[in-house]
Motif scaffolding. Structure first.
Motif, mmCIF file in Angstrom:
data_model
loop_
_atom_site.group_PDB
_atom_site.id
_atom_site.type_symbol
_atom_site.label_atom_id
_atom_site.label_comp_id
_atom_site.label_asym_id
_atom_site.label_seq_id
_atom_site.Cartn_x
_atom_site.Cartn_y
_atom_site.Cartn_z
ATOM 1 N N THR A 240 12.056 -26.564 7.127
ATOM 2 C CA THR A 240 13.361 -27.189 6.929
ATOM 3 C C THR A 240 13.487 -27.604 5.471
ATOM 4 O OG1 THR A 240 12.537 -29.408 7.414
ATOM 5 C CG2 THR A 240 13.319 -28.116 9.284
ATOM 6 N N THR A 241 14.726 -27.724 4.974
ATOM 7 C CA THR A 241 14.939 -28.305 3.648
ATOM 8 C C THR A 241 15.878 -29.495 3.798
ATOM 9 O OG1 THR A 241 16.903 -26.992 3.113
ATOM 10 C CG2 THR A 241 14.768 -26.037 2.559
ATOM 11 N N GLY A 242 15.571 -30.565 3.062
ATOM 12 C CA GLY A 242 16.391 -31.774 3.069
ATOM 13 C C GLY A 242 16.081 -32.653 4.261
ATOM 14 N N ALA A 243 16.679 -33.858 4.231
ATOM 15 C CA ALA A 243 16.599 -34.787 5.372
ATOM 16 C C ALA A 243 15.199 -35.305 5.649
ATOM 17 C CB ALA A 243 17.176 -34.129 6.636
ATOM 18 N N THR A 244 14.293 -35.225 4.620
ATOM 19 C CA THR A 244 12.920 -35.696 4.864
ATOM 20 C C THR A 244 12.755 -37.184 4.576
ATOM 21 O OG1 THR A 244 12.254 -35.194 2.599
ATOM 22 C CG2 THR A 244 11.880 -33.477 4.254
ATOM 23 N N ALA A 245 13.681 -37.771 3.763
ATOM 24 C CA ALA A 245 13.508 -39.161 3.336
ATOM 25 C C ALA A 245 14.099 -40.102 4.402
ATOM 26 C CB ALA A 245 14.161 -39.355 1.965
ATOM 27 N N ALA A 246 14.484 -41.297 3.994
ATOM 28 C CA ALA A 246 14.925 -42.285 4.982
ATOM 29 C C ALA A 246 16.374 -42.687 4.753
ATOM 30 C CB ALA A 246 14.007 -43.505 4.920
ATOM 31 N N GLY A 247 17.164 -41.778 4.153
ATOM 32 C CA GLY A 247 18.578 -42.081 3.899
ATOM 33 C C GLY A 247 19.390 -42.033 5.181
ATOM 34 N N PRO A 248 20.683 -42.409 5.073
ATOM 35 C CA PRO A 248 21.533 -42.488 6.269
ATOM 36 C C PRO A 248 21.690 -41.149 6.987
ATOM 37 C CG PRO A 248 22.812 -42.796 4.222
ATOM 38 C CD PRO A 248 21.366 -42.828 3.847
ATOM 39 N N ALA A 249 21.565 -40.022 6.247
ATOM 40 C CA ALA A 249 21.753 -38.715 6.902
ATOM 41 C C ALA A 249 20.431 -37.961 7.017
ATOM 42 C CB ALA A 249 22.766 -37.888 6.107
ATOM 43 N N ASP A 250 19.305 -38.661 6.876
ATOM 44 C CA ASP A 250 17.994 -37.992 6.911
ATOM 45 C C ASP A 250 17.418 -38.070 8.326
ATOM 46 O OD1 ASP A 250 18.245 -37.366 4.261
ATOM 47 O OD2 ASP A 250 17.161 -39.139 3.564
ATOM 48 N N HIS A 251 17.667 -37.037 9.107
ATOM 49 C CA HIS A 251 17.355 -37.096 10.543
ATOM 50 C C HIS A 251 16.046 -36.420 10.917
ATOM 51 C CE1 HIS A 251 21.314 -38.664 11.090
ATOM 52 N NE2 HIS A 251 21.874 -37.575 10.588
ATOM 53 N N LEU A 252 15.351 -35.800 9.965
ATOM 54 C CA LEU A 252 14.217 -34.959 10.365
ATOM 55 C C LEU A 252 13.125 -35.758 11.085
ATOM 56 C CD1 LEU A 252 12.884 -32.193 10.404
ATOM 57 C CD2 LEU A 252 11.889 -32.702 8.161
ATOM 58 N N ARG A 253 12.730 -36.875 10.479
ATOM 59 C CA ARG A 253 11.604 -37.627 11.081
ATOM 60 C C ARG A 253 11.949 -38.160 12.474
ATOM 61 N NH1 ARG A 253 7.585 -38.516 7.101
ATOM 62 N NH2 ARG A 253 8.312 -37.480 5.218
ATOM 63 N N PRO A 254 13.126 -38.826 12.652
ATOM 64 C CA PRO A 254 13.447 -39.285 14.012
ATOM 65 C C PRO A 254 13.545 -38.130 15.012
ATOM 66 C CG PRO A 254 14.985 -40.219 12.388
ATOM 67 C CD PRO A 254 14.064 -39.306 11.644
ATOM 68 N N VAL A 255 14.082 -36.991 14.568
ATOM 69 C CA VAL A 255 14.223 -35.869 15.507
ATOM 70 C C VAL A 255 12.849 -35.319 15.894
ATOM 71 C CG1 VAL A 255 15.000 -33.470 15.663
ATOM 72 C CG2 VAL A 255 16.574 -35.241 14.874
ATOM 73 N N LEU A 256 11.953 -35.210 14.922
ATOM 74 C CA LEU A 256 10.595 -34.729 15.245
ATOM 75 C C LEU A 256 9.928 -35.682 16.243
ATOM 76 C CD1 LEU A 256 9.325 -33.513 11.743
ATOM 77 C CD2 LEU A 256 9.763 -32.094 13.760
ATOM 78 N N ARG A 257 10.136 -36.977 16.023
ATOM 79 C CA ARG A 257 9.551 -37.978 16.936
ATOM 80 C C ARG A 257 10.116 -37.772 18.344
ATOM 81 N NH1 ARG A 257 11.238 -42.682 14.406
ATOM 82 N NH2 ARG A 257 10.224 -41.941 12.526
ATOM 83 N N ARG A 258 11.444 -37.613 18.395
ATOM 84 C CA ARG A 258 12.114 -37.434 19.688
ATOM 85 C C ARG A 258 11.612 -36.179 20.412
ATOM 86 N NH1 ARG A 258 18.368 -36.568 19.022
ATOM 87 N NH2 ARG A 258 18.369 -34.625 20.206
ATOM 88 N N LEU A 259 11.307 -35.133 19.654
ATOM 89 C CA LEU A 259 10.839 -33.887 20.273
ATOM 90 C C LEU A 259 9.363 -33.966 20.671
ATOM 91 C CD1 LEU A 259 12.526 -31.238 17.924
ATOM 92 C CD2 LEU A 259 13.215 -31.871 20.244
ATOM 93 N N GLY A 260 8.700 -35.064 20.295
ATOM 94 C CA GLY A 260 7.282 -35.210 20.644
ATOM 95 C C GLY A 260 6.355 -34.475 19.696
ATOM 96 N N ALA A 261 6.818 -34.211 18.459
ATOM 97 C CA ALA A 261 5.977 -33.507 17.474
ATOM 98 C C ALA A 261 4.862 -34.421 16.993
ATOM 99 C CB ALA A 261 6.826 -33.057 16.294
#
Ligand SMILES: Nc1nc2c(c(=O)[nH]1)N[C@H]1C(S)=C(S)[C@@H](COP(=O)(O)OP(=O)(O)OC[C@H]3O[C@@H](n4cnc5c(N)ncnc54)[C@H](O)[C@@H]3O)O[C@H]1N2
Ligand code: MOO
Length: 378
Positions: A240-261
């Protein structure tokens, strides 16, 4: 950023994940010409001695016993020669198998023939074994040459052919899903109205192909459900590119958590690019999160994607002047041994001019090097 790994530990973790990835890819037998760029599924073992028989290393004469010699004929390329009695010689070319009994090769320029008699220009020449490549000098049949998992480079393919192989067992090319995330990205035209051109979508697939993967690209909006759905589509590797940090539109980390990664590399102690990450989805698919800043994304390719796809380390190089070290590892675009200008994390000018990226280990002041310099995939 959470639990940053030292740069070399992050690279090692990506390399280990890559070995696991390759071991799970299907194996296929392909003709040699189709094997270049693929990962070997088994050790490459020599099927023949190289050379397969004592061979002339030069154009000249194969000689038996001390000179002068009677020249009795010629052995042409591709022929199996008859034995050579002492006191005789035959014309040979580079690469021809030597007749049994031949003790040395006299180079053309070191001898002359008159009336069918060959004489060496220097007395006593040639010494026994001179300009002869002994059987098995390079390789004996059964010798392991390249380990399973390594890339069949064009040179490895050439070696496999020379050593008698017609085809090779290789791993399937990993299917790589590139997810370019961001509502602010334009696919055409100059930047405008708060939007920027997607610089990574057009560039990263070429790098991934050079690293041996088969990429497909998908543009994903800044929406957690859309990102979760894109991450769930079948692929051997996801980047993936982008969305790795903790800004308002940075969803990668929460989504990975939600998927059980499982986060294998939560972030990396490197500048630029520290929010990069490596995770593993519950079905085993590795996910690399590249930061959106373009130079930081390139740092993530070198740190995580290249080792994941099996690329080796860089070269040790001296640089023209020592580079300042920092608290984290620094990745510095260099050209002709000197740092490039325009290398802010959001910039690309320096990278486009670079012939490599120098790794400056963390420390005080500056070290003299030599530095490891990484090649950008081409
Ligand atoms: N409060 C903090 N803010 C930021 C931190 C931090 O630690 N605390 N880290 C900074 C660092 S370092 C980086 S790197 C970036 C990482 O950002 P993201 O991975 O979340 O990426 P975005 O926010 O989506 O975008 C950042 C930047 O990059 C541009 N971008 C994104 N995709 C592309 C693309 N395909 N082509 C060209 N440019 C792209 C985007 O427009 C933004 O300008 O976070 C810092 N912030
Ligand atoms: O990792 Mo970031 O690249 O410094 O902007």
């Amino acid at each position: 950023m959470p639990d940053a790994l030292p740069w070399s530990a992050a690279r090692d973790a990506a390399g280990a994940e890559g070995a696991r990835l390759r071991a799970g890819l299907p194996v296929e037998r392909v003709p040699l010409a189709a094997a270049a760029g693929r990962a070997l599924a088994a050790d490459l073992v020599a099927d023949a001695d190289l050379p397969p028989a004592p061979t002339s290393a030069m154009d000249g004469w194969a000689v038996a016993g001390p000179g002068p010699w009677q020249v009795t004929g010629a052995v042409l390329a591709g022929q199996r020669p008859a034995p050579l009695p002492p006191g005789t010689a035959v014309v040979v070319a580079t690469g021809t198998w030597l007749p049994p009994g031949a003790e040395a090769v006299l180079r053309r320029e070191h001898g002359g023939v008159e009336g069918g008699t060959l004489r060496a220009a220097a007395p006593g020449a040639p010494a026994a074994g001179r300009d002869v490549r002994p059987r098995g000098e390079e390789v004996l049949r059964g010798t392991p040459l390249v380990p399973a998992g390594a890339r069949a480079t064009p040179a490895v393919v050439a070696l496999a052919a020379a050593a008698g192989h017609d085809d090779l067992a290789v791993r399937a090319v990993p299917r790589l899903a590139l997810l370019v995330v961001g509502d602010e990205l334009l696919a055409a035209g100059p930047p405008r109205d708060g939007k920027v051109r997607d610089a990574l979508g057009p560039a990263l697939p070429a790098w991934f192909r050079a690293l041996g993967a088969a990429p497909r690209t998908e543009r994903v909006p800044d929406d957690p459900d859309a990102l979760a759905a894109a991450l769930a589509r079948p692929a051997d590797v996801v980047v993936t590119t982008g969305a790795t940090a903790a800004g308002p539109a940075d969803h990668l980390r929460p989504v990975l958590r939600r998927l059980g990664a499982r986060l294998l590399v939560p972030s990396v102690d490197v500048r630029p690019g520290h929010p990069m990450l490596l995770a593993r989805l519950p079905d085993g698919t590795p996910v690399v999160g590249l930061p959106g800043n373009p130079l930081a994304a390139a740092a993530g390719v070198l740190t995580l994607v290249a080792p994941l796809l099996g690329a080796g380390a860089g070269r040790r190089c001296a640089l023209a002047a020592p580079l300042p070290a920092g608290r984290a590892t620094r990745l510095v675009p260099v050209r002709d041994g000197a740092p490039c200008a325009h290398t802010g994390p959001g910039m690309l000018r320096g990278l486009a001019a670079a012939d490599g990226v120098a790794v400056v280990p963390p420390g005080e002041g500056a070290s003299e090097g030599p530095y490891e310099v990484l090649d950008l995939p081409r």
